[in-house]
Design a protein around this motif. Structure first.
Motif, PDB file in Angstrom:
ATOM      1  N   ASN A  78       0.823  -1.209   0.000  1.00 36.87           N
ATOM      2  CA  ASN A  78       0.000   0.000   0.000  1.00 36.87           C
ATOM      3  C   ASN A  78       0.859   1.261   0.000  1.00 36.87           C
ATOM      4  N   THR A  79       1.957   1.199   0.736  1.00 35.77           N
ATOM      5  CA  THR A  79       2.877   2.335   0.777  1.00 35.77           C
ATOM      6  C   THR A  79       3.491   2.576  -0.596  1.00 35.77           C
ATOM      7  N   LYS A  82       0.816   4.014  -3.041  1.00 35.56           N
ATOM      8  CA  LYS A  82       0.472   5.402  -2.726  1.00 35.56           C
ATOM      9  C   LYS A  82       1.498   6.370  -3.299  1.00 35.56           C
TER      10      LYS A  82
END
Length: 235
Positions: A78-79, A82
């Motif tokens: 997810n990091t 993003k």
């Protein structure tokens, strides 16, 4: 030492698609031209060059989530998503700063034609609901398609095509060289997995990745990897 440097450059390009000098230049352009946009997005946080490199890894490799994250040092999926997407969009915003169509007039000798135009197809996932407008003959399936031969009806009033009737052998050869140069650009686009593989993300995001790849490719042409020159005269 030169062999080591050459090997390192090849390794770098296999991950990022362009040389370090190109990436440094694009980073500096982003800082200089998008500072207000960056502040709106990041607040008081300074731009992060590591996250910027994640975006270019994403464009070049376009692997699955696990592969991208492993190359980026084992970060959370997810990091990675993003920050990679944030910087892809920032690079895309540089399109008008890097692709300057007025430059076609540089060293203009009065030729009718100042730019070359070509089509390209990019494979995408099947849209839902089904729409035959997304069909690409190249892939025999869904794709973004821009036809190669869509300009023939305008020849000779607006454009000049490689197979134009009445051209001499020398003229056809000259236009063939122009076309070959354009194919070289298309090939450089395909070095980036995001344009060479089936696009797995939202179709509305394809414009951002395409413009980002164009920014990197155009910058590489201007920073040490030029196209071969063509002595073009259409008069």
């Amino acid at each position: 030492e030169k062999m080591i440097d050459s090997g390192r450059k090849r390794q770098w390009r296999s991950i990022f698609g362009v040389g370090p000098e190109v990436i440094a230049h694009v980073w500096n352009l982003m800082i200089q031209n998008l500072s207000h946009v960056m502040k709106e997005t990041l607040g008081d946080k300074p731009p992060n060059p590591e996250h910027f490199l994640w975006a270019i890894i994403f464009l070049k490799v376009y692997g699955n989530e696990a592969t991208n994250c492993r190359i980026a040092g084992g970060v959370d999926e997810n990091t990675f998503q993003k920050w990679a997407w944030l910087y892809v969009r920032k690079i895309s915003c540089l399109f008008s700063e890097v692709v300057i169509f007025e430059n076609r007039y540089i060293e203009d000798e009065g030729n009718d034609c100042l730019i070359s135009v070509d089509g390209a197809d990019f494979e995408i996932q099947e849209p839902s609901p089904f729409n035959e407008g997304w069909y690409s003959h190249k892939f025999s399936g869904p794709g973004l398609s821009m036809p190669d031969r869509g300009y023939h009806d305008e020849d000779p009033s607006k454009v000049k095509t490689p197979s134009r009737l009445g051209d001499s052998r020398a003229q056809r050869k000259m236009r063939g060289k122009v076309h070959a140069g354009h194919e070289t650009v298309n090939k450089r686009f395909r070095h980036f997995g995001v344009l060479n593989q089936r696009f797995r993300h939202d179709i509305l995001d394809h414009g951002d990745v395409f413009r980002a790849v164009v920014v990197l490719t155009q910058t590489s042409i201007e920073k040490g990897e030029p196209l071969f020159s063509v002595d073009y005269k259409d008069k």
